[in-house]
Design an enzyme around this catalytic site. Structure first.
Site, PDB file in Angstrom:
ATOM      1  N   LYS A 207       0.824  -1.212   0.000  1.00  0.00           N
ATOM      2  CA  LYS A 207       0.000   0.000   0.000  1.00  0.00           C
ATOM      3  C   LYS A 207       0.858   1.262   0.000  1.00  0.00           C
ATOM      4  CE  LYS A 207      -4.022  -1.897   2.470  1.00  0.00           C
ATOM      5  NZ  LYS A 207      -4.855  -1.720   3.674  1.00  0.00           N
TER       6      LYS A 207
ATOM      7  N   LYS B 262      -5.541 -11.612  -5.692  1.00  0.00           N
ATOM      8  CA  LYS B 262      -6.724 -11.784  -4.841  1.00  0.00           C
ATOM      9  C   LYS B 262      -7.817 -10.781  -5.222  1.00  0.00           C
ATOM     10  CE  LYS B 262      -5.682  -8.728  -1.061  1.00  0.00           C
ATOM     11  NZ  LYS B 262      -5.411  -8.409   0.297  1.00  0.00           N
TER      12      LYS B 262
ATOM     13  N   LYS C 288     -11.041  -4.888  -2.871  1.00  0.00           N
ATOM     14  CA  LYS C 288     -11.855  -3.682  -3.001  1.00  0.00           C
ATOM     15  C   LYS C 288     -11.129  -2.607  -3.793  1.00  0.00           C
ATOM     16  CE  LYS C 288     -13.752  -4.157   1.682  1.00  0.00           C
ATOM     17  NZ  LYS C 288     -13.452  -3.737   3.054  1.00  0.00           N
TER      18      LYS C 288
HETATM   19  P1  TYM Z   1     -10.461  -6.062   5.159  1.00  0.00           P
HETATM   20  O1  TYM Z   1     -11.512  -5.047   5.430  1.00  0.00           O
HETATM   21  O2  TYM Z   1      -9.450  -5.776   4.097  1.00  0.00           O
HETATM   22  O3  TYM Z   1     -11.097  -7.450   4.814  1.00  0.00           O
HETATM   23  C1  TYM Z   1     -12.063  -8.039   5.675  1.00  0.00           C
HETATM   24  C2  TYM Z   1     -11.899  -9.542   5.732  1.00  0.00           C
HETATM   25  O4  TYM Z   1     -12.012 -10.104   4.423  1.00  0.00           O
HETATM   26  C3  TYM Z   1     -10.889 -10.933   4.168  1.00  0.00           C
HETATM   27  N1  TYM Z   1     -10.589 -10.874   2.728  1.00  0.00           N
HETATM   28  C4  TYM Z   1     -10.500 -11.940   1.936  1.00  0.00           C
HETATM   29  N2  TYM Z   1     -10.664 -13.263   2.190  1.00  0.00           N
HETATM   30  C5  TYM Z   1     -10.535 -14.109   1.148  1.00  0.00           C
HETATM   31  N3  TYM Z   1     -10.267 -13.711  -0.122  1.00  0.00           N
HETATM   32  C6  TYM Z   1     -10.095 -12.410  -0.419  1.00  0.00           C
HETATM   33  N4  TYM Z   1      -9.849 -12.034  -1.679  1.00  0.00           N
HETATM   34  C7  TYM Z   1     -10.217 -11.456   0.639  1.00  0.00           C
HETATM   35  N5  TYM Z   1     -10.125 -10.103   0.700  1.00  0.00           N
HETATM   36  C8  TYM Z   1     -10.350  -9.774   1.988  1.00  0.00           C
HETATM   37  C9  TYM Z   1      -9.770 -10.357   5.016  1.00  0.00           C
HETATM   38  O5  TYM Z   1      -8.761 -11.311   5.262  1.00  0.00           O
HETATM   39  C10 TYM Z   1     -10.518  -9.968   6.275  1.00  0.00           C
HETATM   40  O6  TYM Z   1     -10.691 -11.085   7.125  1.00  0.00           O
HETATM   41  N6  TYM Z   1      -7.179  -5.389   8.816  1.00  0.00           N
HETATM   42  C11 TYM Z   1      -8.461  -5.990   8.504  1.00  0.00           C
HETATM   43  C12 TYM Z   1      -9.575  -5.476   9.402  1.00  0.00           C
HETATM   44  C13 TYM Z   1      -9.267  -5.565  10.842  1.00  0.00           C
HETATM   45  C14 TYM Z   1      -9.239  -6.756  11.635  1.00  0.00           C
HETATM   46  C15 TYM Z   1      -8.909  -6.331  12.959  1.00  0.00           C
HETATM   47  C16 TYM Z   1      -9.474  -8.095  11.344  1.00  0.00           C
HETATM   48  C17 TYM Z   1      -8.953  -4.541  11.675  1.00  0.00           C
HETATM   49  N7  TYM Z   1      -8.742  -4.982  12.931  1.00  0.00           N
HETATM   50  C18 TYM Z   1      -8.795  -7.260  13.994  1.00  0.00           C
HETATM   51  C19 TYM Z   1      -9.362  -9.015  12.412  1.00  0.00           C
HETATM   52  C20 TYM Z   1      -9.017  -8.582  13.703  1.00  0.00           C
HETATM   53  C21 TYM Z   1      -8.801  -5.649   7.079  1.00  0.00           C
HETATM   54  O7  TYM Z   1      -8.371  -4.656   6.546  1.00  0.00           O
HETATM   55  O8  TYM Z   1      -9.704  -6.439   6.520  1.00  0.00           O
END
Ligand code: TYM
Length: 334
Positions: free
Chosen positions: A111, A197, A200
């Site tokens: 990023k 992958k 968004k």
């Molecule tokens: P975020 O918002 O990017 O994504 C949310 C969840 O979706 C999963 N994910 C995927 N799983 C499978 N295939 C994909 N292509 C894919 N894209 C996204 C992510 O692994 C995630 O589980 N940092 C985290 C949010 C967060 C968080 C936390 C998670 C903040 N604090 C504490 C767990 C515990 C994030 O940006 O997820």
């Protein structure tokens, strides 16, 4: 019950990766655990954001959590920024986290390149905030997609370092959490490139199916998605990443088991498979979309969910924060 914690950033539409990699797994296991599931709106400002959209994105995401089947009898749903302990614990953990641990994070490196010279300190610090999210609730398990695995490892390193420095060996202050990453769906790939992958931030809408896409959009995206010229569909062929990804989507969205899907599709061509996947995806998302519309029509209900969530989350988070501060040597006047 053991405790589960996880979250999603309120940055635009949720796609099938977020659903199959994370939210659906929360829903399926929720009655086995005491769940804390939140909207990561503090993480959402680590890259440039639009203040006009932050609040509505947050509400939409809470409604989507409920529409996907989170049940308030098992799960506490809240917004990260409503519980100030997240920011406070982040500061305390910052001061025991080596800079080079953060500089090594893959997501930061990816990023940061996109942000160029204006990359913010928050982006570097993102995994420490994520650690605070997890540790405040003394979570046992964190169900996430594969892309969050490295952040979970960092969280475990922070726990070990904190307990080593500030806790008695037999009385840890912070609990060591474990990631919960399912084999299937942990890494849903882009529809336009099976080696990347689903994300968004991909500029092409055709690369992902969003949970709120209309049947026409879903049909169009699957019709135009990348495939290969080979007849007969198989899982796990490294030469055919798109094929494995689309079969896995069909597997997860249909609820069938893997052997059955493998047998069903082994002689199919794409012309036969694509309509099948389209129909399956539309049918799987329809109930979520209907429930979402109903919930969005009742803002008052959403408000009450978040009021209650904030209270429950704060009670747990403030307790941990007080223990951490005491371990670090802070006192509070009586
Ligand atoms: P975020 O918002 O990017 O994504 C949310 C969840 O979706 C999963 N994910 C995927 N799983 C499978 N295939 C994909 N292509 C894919 N894209 C996204 C992510 O692994 C995630 O589980 N940092 C985290 C949010 C967060 C968080 C936390 C998670 C903040 N604090 C504490 C767990 C515990 C994030 O940006 O997820």
């Amino acid at each position: 019950k053991q405790r589960v914690l996880s979250g999603v950033q309120p940055t635009g539409n949720l796609h099938l990766g977020n659903y199959l990699g994370a939210i659906r797994n929360w829903v399926e296991a929720q009655s086995d655990y005491d769940n804390y599931l939140f909207v990561a709106d503090l993480h959402a400002i680590t890259v440039p954001h639009d203040p006009k959209e932050l609040a509505s994105n947050t509400y939409n995401l809470v409604a989507l959590y409920l529409a996907c089947g989170l049940d308030l009898n098992y799960s506490t749903i809240f917004v990260q920024s409503h519980v100030s302990a997240h920011s406070e614990l982040t500061w305390l953990l910052n001061c025991i986290t080596p800079l080079n641990w953060l500089q090594d994070m893959i997501q930061f490196k990816e990023k940061a390149v996109k942000q160029g010279e204006n990359v913010g300190v928050g982006l570097l610090d993102y995994p420490v905030l994520m650690s605070a999210d997890i540790l405040l609730y003394q979570a046992d398990f964190v169900p996430v997609g594969e892309d969050q695995k490295q952040h979970l490892e960092l969280t475990r390193d922070i726990v070990n370092r904190f307990n080593h420095l500030f806790a008695k060996p037999d009385q840890p202050v912070l609990k060591l959490p474990a990631p919960l990453i399912r084999k299937e769906g942990a890494r849903v790939m882009s529809l336009t490139d099976g080696t990347r992958k689903m994300s968004k931030s991909d500029p092409s809408e055709l690369s992902r199916i969003n949970l709120l896409d209309t049947p026409e959009q879903i049909a169009n995206k699957i019709k135009r998605c990348k495939t290969d010229p080979i007849r007969g569909l198989t899982f796990d062929d490294p030469e055919r990443p798109e094929c494995n990804n689309l079969l896995t989507l069909y597997l997860l969205l249909s609820g069938k088991n893997k052997e059955d899907v493998a047998a069903e599709c082994q002689d199919m061509g794409w012309g036969q498979f694509k309509p099948l996947l389209t129909e399956t995806a539309i049918a799987a998302l329809k109930p979520i979309q209907e429930k979402y519309q109903a919930i969005m029509a009742d803002k008052g209900y959403l408000e009450s969910v978040l009021r209650e969530g904030k209270q429950k989350a704060e009670a747990v988070a403030n307790q941990t924060l007080a223990e951490v501060k005491a371990a670090l040597g802070y006192t509070i006047p009586h």
